[in-house]
Design an enzyme around this catalytic site. Structure first.
Site, PDB file in Angstrom:
ATOM      1  CE  LYS A 274     -67.694   2.719 -20.353  1.00  0.00           C
ATOM      2  NZ  LYS A 274     -66.930   3.301 -19.522  1.00  0.00           N
ATOM      3  CG  ASP A 279     -65.402   7.759 -22.307  1.00  0.00           C
ATOM      4  OD1 ASP A 279     -65.583   9.004 -21.987  1.00  0.00           O
ATOM      5  OD2 ASP A 279     -64.847   7.216 -21.591  1.00  0.00           O
ATOM      6  CE  LYS A 286     -62.376   9.081 -21.664  1.00  0.00           C
ATOM      7  NZ  LYS A 286     -61.244   9.046 -20.503  1.00  0.00           N
ATOM      8  CG  ASP A 297     -65.465   3.454 -22.655  1.00  0.00           C
ATOM      9  OD1 ASP A 297     -64.853   2.927 -22.294  1.00  0.00           O
ATOM     10  OD2 ASP A 297     -65.400   4.183 -22.723  1.00  0.00           O
ATOM     11  CG  ASP A 356     -63.933  10.981 -18.833  1.00  0.00           C
ATOM     12  OD1 ASP A 356     -64.789   9.824 -19.350  1.00  0.00           O
ATOM     13  OD2 ASP A 356     -62.310  11.002 -18.515  1.00  0.00           O
ATOM     14  CD  GLU A 358     -68.041   6.864 -20.134  1.00  0.00           C
ATOM     15  OE1 GLU A 358     -67.227   8.110 -19.760  1.00  0.00           O
ATOM     16  OE2 GLU A 358     -67.812   6.031 -20.617  1.00  0.00           O
ATOM     17  NE  ARG A 360     -67.806   5.888 -12.316  1.00  0.00           N
ATOM     18  CZ  ARG A 360     -67.152   6.131 -11.609  1.00  0.00           C
ATOM     19  NH1 ARG A 360     -67.138   6.346 -10.450  1.00  0.00           N
ATOM     20  NH2 ARG A 360     -65.952   5.549 -12.178  1.00  0.00           N
TER      21      ARG A 360
HETATM   22  N1  BES Z   1     -63.819   4.554 -20.253  1.00  0.00           N
HETATM   23  C1  BES Z   1     -63.227   5.514 -19.588  1.00  0.00           C
HETATM   24  C2  BES Z   1     -61.847   4.502 -18.725  1.00  0.00           C
HETATM   25  C3  BES Z   1     -60.587   4.015 -18.935  1.00  0.00           C
HETATM   26  C4  BES Z   1     -59.563   5.075 -18.840  1.00  0.00           C
HETATM   27  C5  BES Z   1     -60.693   2.800 -20.023  1.00  0.00           C
HETATM   28  C6  BES Z   1     -58.794   4.468 -19.286  1.00  0.00           C
HETATM   29  C7  BES Z   1     -59.229   2.650 -20.178  1.00  0.00           C
HETATM   30  C8  BES Z   1     -58.370   3.116 -20.216  1.00  0.00           C
HETATM   31  C9  BES Z   1     -64.306   6.220 -17.937  1.00  0.00           C
HETATM   32  O1  BES Z   1     -65.620   6.568 -19.022  1.00  0.00           O
HETATM   33  C10 BES Z   1     -63.861   7.278 -17.772  1.00  0.00           C
HETATM   34  O2  BES Z   1     -63.105   7.873 -17.918  1.00  0.00           O
HETATM   35  N2  BES Z   1     -63.160   6.533 -16.187  1.00  0.00           N
HETATM   36  C11 BES Z   1     -62.940   8.033 -14.886  1.00  0.00           C
HETATM   37  C12 BES Z   1     -63.516   8.133 -14.362  1.00  0.00           C
HETATM   38  C13 BES Z   1     -63.165   9.098 -13.113  1.00  0.00           C
HETATM   39  C14 BES Z   1     -63.791  10.198 -14.046  1.00  0.00           C
HETATM   40  C15 BES Z   1     -64.118   9.483 -12.363  1.00  0.00           C
HETATM   41  C16 BES Z   1     -61.074   7.884 -14.786  1.00  0.00           C
HETATM   42  O3  BES Z   1     -61.182   6.669 -14.797  1.00  0.00           O
HETATM   43  O4  BES Z   1     -60.803   8.435 -14.938  1.00  0.00           O
HETATM   44 ZN    ZN Z   2     -65.416   8.151 -19.056  1.00  0.00          ZN
HETATM   45 ZN    ZN Z   3     -65.831   5.094 -20.795  1.00  0.00          ZN
END
Ligand code: BES
Ligand code: ZN
Ligand code: ZN
Length: 504
Positions: A274, A279, A286, A297, A356, A358, A360
């Site tokens: 990824k 992000d 966020k 990220d 967010d 993104e 996946r």
């Molecule tokens: N890059 C983030 C995941 C992340 C969060 C990595 C904190 C490291 C620290 C990812 O893209 C994301 O935002 N995931 C969301 C998914 C949700 C919206 C289903 C998450 O984990 O909140």
């Molecule tokens: Zn994200």
């Molecule tokens: Zn992310």
């Protein structure tokens, strides 16, 4: 830092320090330790009898040699009890020793290697020496901080006899190559988003390929449109930065026995990363606190590039393809919106319920693309969910699979490298959570088991080959408690991937 291997005794070595491992409650002293003990007139035993130094793991003690040998200092490095001694214990002890020596402001160190040390321990010690001293100071002008100027210039591993030298040289060289790949991954991950855009990430990957003799292909936006990478393009459409899809290829030489074309008859392994260079969450923005950390990220991509550099140098006997989907995730008038539906590379449709989630989305295209290599294994690394930190902390990556055999290989590599993984289930029962009312699948799950929901989503796109998903959101940065991993980017995954490929 320069690392060399030399045969001979320590007495004539002119280093700032001789660093030597000491076991706790040992039945015997290694030959080099005995020699130092003799040269210093029993001073180590004296320290131990006084209880000032016990050999406890990750402790050290200084001795001053007062001219008894050519080097002015000896650093005793506690290894813990013999029956507890593992390669990881050696890494931790070496990392602790290297930092202690650096913090003293010393520049040259000699490490005598006892015959009892295994090649894995020597490789581990080399890795830890290099990894523990890492600092990311690229964007600091001279702060006047004297500590930042302290640097070990050279480490000499001292071998007892010429006979064991080739295997030790090999272990040291492997350790250096693997550590350098990990350092590269840390540098990439630590780079701020304005210094590492998707285009710049692709340029770095290309430079690695050129320097290491890897094949490299990069798809720009126009090519992605032509080829139908619609989910990667969807995430990228909110940003002024163009996305990039990066392919690195290592093909082993033909067998000297059976001949044939390069790569012919050899298994193919695909490593997918990824590569979100920043992000923001997109329209599902966020919150502000800690958002700067989202420059990391693209740590999955960094691990793949670092591992491919090592693979290009160590030349294992398996074809390896590194695949990276790189883009920013930004909010704007052109950005994707919750409720939008996009079609992935393989043709499946996705309802985007949260912009967010993104990672996946871009991986859906990358995993679809990977099928054409007819791989015997695909491993993706992604900072996919915050939930994996709640679940496993900054200690282990969450691992999910459709293929227990590939998972066993990943677990074995994880144990050897101490890049920990912990398997989470990916039973069909979880498929329900990613069902959509309007498309084939939706991208957030049902609000429970967030990390597994990410895996369940990806599973729909990782079809036709054995696959393991590693959620590295907890391990890519913020790891604490290791002597050779700093708090920023860890470089997690490089050592694990290299081990996996080498053991293939
Ligand atoms: N890059 C983030 C995941 C992340 C969060 C990595 C904190 C490291 C620290 C990812 O893209 C994301 O935002 N995931 C969301 C998914 C949700 C919206 C289903 C998450 O984990 O909140
Ligand atoms: Zn994200
Ligand atoms: Zn992310």
């Amino acid at each position: 830092m320069n690392i060399t291997v030399k045969t001979g005794g320590f007495a004539q070595e002119q280093s700032d320090v001789i660093a030597i491992g000491v076991l706790e409650n040992p039945d015997f002293y290694s030959a080099p330790l005995q020699n130092i003990e003799q040269a210093l007139g029993g001073r180590i035993r004296e320290l131990i009898n006084l209880g000032d130094f016990t050999g406890k793991h990750k402790t050290t003690s200084w001795l001053y040699t007062n001219g008894a040998i050519s080097s002015p200092r000896v650093l005793l490095v506690g290894l813990g009890e013999y029956h507890d001694l593992t390669v990881e214990k050696v890494r931790q002890a070496a990392g602790h020793a290297a930092r202690t020596i650096r913090d003293m402001g010393l520049r040259t160190a000699t490490i005598p290697i006892p015959v009892e040390a295994t090649p894995e321990m020597i490789q581990g010690a080399t890795e830890a020496c290099l990894l523990s001293l890492y600092q990311f100071n690229e964007h600091k002008t001279d702060t006047g901080d004297e500590n930042e100027k302290k640097q070990i210039e050279s480490i000499t591993f001292l071998v007892e006899n010429e006979h064991s030298r080739p295997s030790i040289e090999d272990a040291v060289q492997r350790g250096e190559v693997i550590a350098n790949g990990t350092l590269l991954a840390r540098d990439l991950s630590n780079q701020p988003g304005n210094y590492l855009t998707p285009t710049q990430l692709a340029d770095k990957a290309e430079a690695v390929a050129e320097a290491t003799g890897l094949g490299c292909e990069i798809f720009d936006k126009a090519t992605l449109e032509e080829k139908g990478f619609r989910t990667l393009l969807a995430v990228a459409q909110g940003s002024v930065e163009e996305p990039r899809f990066i392919i690195l290829e290592y093909v082993p030489d033909p067998s000297p026995v059976t001949g044939g074309d390069p790569g012919e008859g050899q298994d193919t392994v695909v490593l997918v990363g990824k590569g979100i260079t920043f992000d923001t969450g997109g329209i599902s923005l966020k919150s502000g606190g800690g958002m700067h950390e989202m420059k990391h990220d693209m740590s999955g991509a960094a691990a793949v590039i670092g591992a491919m550099q090592v693979i290009g140098q160590l030349k294992p006997n398996v074809r390896v393809i590194g695949v990276i989907a790189a883009t920013e995730n930004m909010p704007s008038g052109t950005a994707i919106k919750p409720g939008d539906v996009v079609t992935s590379y393989g043709g499946k449709t996705i309802e985007i319920l949260n912009t967010d989630a993104e990672g996946r989305l871009v991986l859906a295209d990358a995993l679809g693309w990977s099928a054409q290599y007819n791989p015997k294994g695909v491993v993706d690394l992604a900072t996919l969910t915050g939930a994996v930190i709640t679940c496993l902390g900054h200690i282990a990556a969450g691992a999910m699979t459709t293929d227990p055999e590939l998972m066993a290989k990943v677990k074995s590599a994880a144990i050897k490298t101490h890049e920990r993984v912990w398997e989470l289930p990916l039973w069909d029962d979880y498929d329900e959570g990613v069902k959509s009312k309007v498309a084939d699948v939706q991208n957030i799950g049902d609000g429970t088991s967030g990390t597994i929901a990410g895996g369940a989503f990806l599973k729909k796109f990782a079809e036709g080959y054995p696959w393991v998903h590693l959620d590295i959101a907890g391990t890519a940065w913020g790891m604490k408690g290791s002597t050779y991993i700093p708090e920023g980017a860890s470089g997690y995954g490089v050592r694990l991937l290299v081990q996996l490929v080498e053991d293939w």
